[in-house]
Motif scaffolding. Sequence first.
Motif, PDB file in Angstrom:
ATOM      1  N   HIS A 229       0.839  -1.212   0.000  1.00 29.68           N
ATOM      2  CA  HIS A 229       0.000   0.000   0.000  1.00 29.68           C
ATOM      3  C   HIS A 229       0.871   1.258   0.000  1.00 29.68           C
ATOM      4  O   HIS A 229       0.581   2.231   0.699  1.00 29.68           O
ATOM      5  N   THR A 230       1.938   1.237  -0.782  1.00 31.39           N
ATOM      6  CA  THR A 230       2.869   2.373  -0.816  1.00 31.39           C
ATOM      7  C   THR A 230       2.483   3.317  -1.941  1.00 31.39           C
ATOM      8  O   THR A 230       2.663   3.017  -3.112  1.00 31.39           O
ATOM      9  N   ARG A 231       1.954   4.465  -1.575  1.00 28.29           N
ATOM     10  CA  ARG A 231       1.455   5.415  -2.573  1.00 28.29           C
ATOM     11  C   ARG A 231       2.595   6.074  -3.354  1.00 28.29           C
ATOM     12  O   ARG A 231       2.500   6.266  -4.558  1.00 28.29           O
ATOM     13  N   THR A 232       3.665   6.442  -2.652  1.00 31.74           N
ATOM     14  CA  THR A 232       4.780   7.114  -3.323  1.00 31.74           C
ATOM     15  C   THR A 232       5.388   6.232  -4.396  1.00 31.74           C
ATOM     16  O   THR A 232       5.645   6.677  -5.521  1.00 31.74           O
ATOM     17  N   ALA A 233       5.629   4.963  -4.065  1.00 36.46           N
ATOM     18  CA  ALA A 233       6.218   4.045  -5.038  1.00 36.46           C
ATOM     19  C   ALA A 233       5.289   3.849  -6.232  1.00 36.46           C
ATOM     20  O   ALA A 233       5.747   3.786  -7.380  1.00 36.46           O
ATOM     21  N   THR A 234       3.991   3.756  -5.974  1.00 32.10           N
ATOM     22  CA  THR A 234       3.037   3.554  -7.065  1.00 32.10           C
ATOM     23  C   THR A 234       2.998   4.752  -8.001  1.00 32.10           C
ATOM     24  O   THR A 234       3.040   4.605  -9.230  1.00 32.10           O
ATOM     25  N   LEU A 238       4.178   4.890 -11.977  1.00 34.74           N
ATOM     26  CA  LEU A 238       3.287   5.298 -13.066  1.00 34.74           C
ATOM     27  C   LEU A 238       3.814   6.524 -13.810  1.00 34.74           C
ATOM     28  O   LEU A 238       3.874   6.544 -15.046  1.00 34.74           O
ATOM     29  N   ILE A 239       4.232   7.549 -13.049  1.00 31.18           N
ATOM     30  CA  ILE A 239       4.709   8.772 -13.701  1.00 31.18           C
ATOM     31  C   ILE A 239       6.055   8.525 -14.378  1.00 31.18           C
ATOM     32  O   ILE A 239       6.296   8.985 -15.503  1.00 31.18           O
ATOM     33  N   GLY A 240       6.927   7.778 -13.714  1.00 30.68           N
ATOM     34  CA  GLY A 240       8.226   7.490 -14.305  1.00 30.68           C
ATOM     35  C   GLY A 240       8.106   6.698 -15.591  1.00 30.68           C
ATOM     36  O   GLY A 240       8.796   6.984 -16.583  1.00 30.68           O
ATOM     37  N   LEU A 241       7.228   5.691 -15.600  1.00 28.39           N
ATOM     38  CA  LEU A 241       7.021   4.911 -16.820  1.00 28.39           C
ATOM     39  C   LEU A 241       6.403   5.765 -17.928  1.00 28.39           C
ATOM     40  O   LEU A 241       6.751   5.619 -19.101  1.00 28.39           O
ATOM     41  N   ILE A 245       8.400   5.947 -21.338  1.00 27.91           N
ATOM     42  CA  ILE A 245       7.784   5.431 -22.569  1.00 27.91           C
ATOM     43  C   ILE A 245       7.487   6.571 -23.535  1.00 27.91           C
ATOM     44  O   ILE A 245       7.605   6.420 -24.754  1.00 27.91           O
ATOM     45  N   GLY A 246       7.123   7.736 -22.985  1.00 29.05           N
ATOM     46  CA  GLY A 246       6.902   8.894 -23.839  1.00 29.05           C
ATOM     47  C   GLY A 246       8.137   9.270 -24.634  1.00 29.05           C
ATOM     48  O   GLY A 246       8.043   9.756 -25.773  1.00 29.05           O
ATOM     49  N   SER A 247       9.331   9.031 -24.055  1.00 29.50           N
ATOM     50  CA  SER A 247      10.562   9.342 -24.779  1.00 29.50           C
ATOM     51  C   SER A 247      10.827   8.370 -25.913  1.00 29.50           C
ATOM     52  O   SER A 247      11.671   8.632 -26.776  1.00 29.50           O
ATOM     53  N   LEU A 248      10.097   7.232 -25.943  1.00 27.16           N
ATOM     54  CA  LEU A 248      10.275   6.226 -26.989  1.00 27.16           C
ATOM     55  C   LEU A 248       9.148   6.232 -28.012  1.00 27.16           C
ATOM     56  O   LEU A 248       9.226   5.504 -29.008  1.00 27.16           O
ATOM     57  N   ALA A 371      17.083   5.533 -18.014  1.00 25.95           N
ATOM     58  CA  ALA A 371      17.632   6.609 -17.191  1.00 25.95           C
ATOM     59  C   ALA A 371      16.556   7.610 -16.798  1.00 25.95           C
ATOM     60  O   ALA A 371      16.492   8.061 -15.640  1.00 25.95           O
ATOM     61  N   ILE A 372      15.693   7.969 -17.743  1.00 29.75           N
ATOM     62  CA  ILE A 372      14.602   8.905 -17.449  1.00 29.75           C
ATOM     63  C   ILE A 372      13.683   8.331 -16.380  1.00 29.75           C
ATOM     64  O   ILE A 372      13.247   9.042 -15.458  1.00 29.75           O
ATOM     65  N   PHE A 373      13.374   7.042 -16.466  1.00 27.50           N
ATOM     66  CA  PHE A 373      12.525   6.417 -15.458  1.00 27.50           C
ATOM     67  C   PHE A 373      13.161   6.520 -14.074  1.00 27.50           C
ATOM     68  O   PHE A 373      12.502   6.903 -13.093  1.00 27.50           O
ATOM     69  N   LEU A 374      14.437   6.184 -13.958  1.00 22.87           N
ATOM     70  CA  LEU A 374      15.100   6.191 -12.651  1.00 22.87           C
ATOM     71  C   LEU A 374      15.223   7.602 -12.091  1.00 22.87           C
ATOM     72  O   LEU A 374      14.995   7.826 -10.890  1.00 22.87           O
ATOM     73  N   ILE A 375      15.571   8.552 -12.938  1.00 23.29           N
ATOM     74  CA  ILE A 375      15.710   9.938 -12.470  1.00 23.29           C
ATOM     75  C   ILE A 375      14.372  10.488 -12.008  1.00 23.29           C
ATOM     76  O   ILE A 375      14.267  11.099 -10.933  1.00 23.29           O
ATOM     77  N   SER A 376      13.333  10.286 -12.807  1.00 24.79           N
ATOM     78  CA  SER A 376      12.008  10.805 -12.434  1.00 24.79           C
ATOM     79  C   SER A 376      11.471  10.108 -11.198  1.00 24.79           C
ATOM     80  O   SER A 376      10.849  10.752 -10.337  1.00 24.79           O
ATOM     81  N   TYR A 377      11.710   8.795 -11.075  1.00 24.50           N
ATOM     82  CA  TYR A 377      11.250   8.090  -9.877  1.00 24.50           C
ATOM     83  C   TYR A 377      11.906   8.668  -8.625  1.00 24.50           C
ATOM     84  O   TYR A 377      11.230   8.945  -7.621  1.00 24.50           O
TER      85      TYR A 377
END
Length: 435
Positions: A229-234, A238-241, A245-248, A371-377
Amino acid sequence: MGGDLRPGGLPGGPDTAGTRPGDGPRPAGTPKAVGVVWGLLVLNTLGSAGAKTIVPLPRSLIQLVTMGALVAAFALALALNLRLRIRPGAFVFLLTLLLVPSVISSATLESGFGALFRCARLALFVGTLWLLSRWWDGGLTFVRHHIRMYFAVLGSVAAGAIISPGAALPDLYGGRLVGALWPLTPPQIGQYAAVIIGLTVLLVLGRRTDRASAAAVIVPALVLLALTHTRTATLGLLIGLALAIGSLVLTSAAARRFFAWAVLGAVVAVVGFGAAVQAWFLRGQSQEYFTSLTGREKVWDALLAAPRTTSEQVFGTGLGDKSFGGLPIDNSWLAVYHEQGLLGVALVATVIAVLAGVALLRPPSLSRACAIFLISYCAIASYTEAGLGDASPYLLHLAVAASLLAAPAAAAPLPTPEVPRRRIPRWARSRSEVT
């Protein structure tokens, strides 16, 4: 984890020549022991505080194991890189500069001798990253190490839940999943699950692993994430993905299809299961408690209102346990401000800005998307989680991003064989001159 998540990706062996898109050329003979070093760094950052385990583990024993793992990681990395060949980069350089306010503030012993111990730990951590930077080449090697190691950690969480469901879902944490074999909190488990889910999804879209291998990682990780039930991780997932994916989207048909199905699935979830999603996010809390970020704002307000000297504002009070008044700070920026001052905040902000800027300037590729996913997360999680200013999983995530954004090492040109000059007999030479 089997299949294509092993080094080399697709069947046919490792891509040492860098012929596949998104995988830069790897240094010849990259030691497999580099993965062992990365695993030891992951073990060091698991922490020593958390839920009660099935077999009680003394905190001193856990700290001995985690610190021993860091010392072993540094020693092994040094043995693998005895010539101290490193790849200079802004990320590790800025982390080295972060040691300056850490040592200056900790030397006052305002936070006790433990602050100096934490400085030594951070120095060993950064030194190990310097030694590993030799193998940062823009490829996916460290992504695979990252997924494997955290999948192993989640395997221990799942094993604890099977052995003792009561200990893994205690009432003390509101029935949220914790580590029953190793003391891990719900936010930690949620973070590890979200990160490997996002990276594995990107590997599937980039055709660097098969769907069966990916499902073996994603499905159990999703179950564990839901149980925490971790809201931050969820939200970070979602935002990181979405950003990655938007960059691809412009260069990958698979990314466009996945993005379309994801948007459709999100609409269906909100419309058809809106009440269940809301209940999951609220975790039985009142709306007021939810909007105050489960009481975090009270700690933040008290920390900002506390009187500080000029030295404390600039350099902080020294590395501590990321708490204020006995309560967790749960915000990376305020934790850095409290312990490493405004100078520390400026350095950490520069780290994020530099990595994000380099990622935006890179052409579309799978490495860039990861890299974008990890940085944004990490940027999203920094609002409700601490760790950007000290040895932590968040710095490991950013280190993987830095390895993905590193320019591929230039291949050494092959020496041109020298053709021996043909000796011309003296009589022939004289005849040619006459002619």
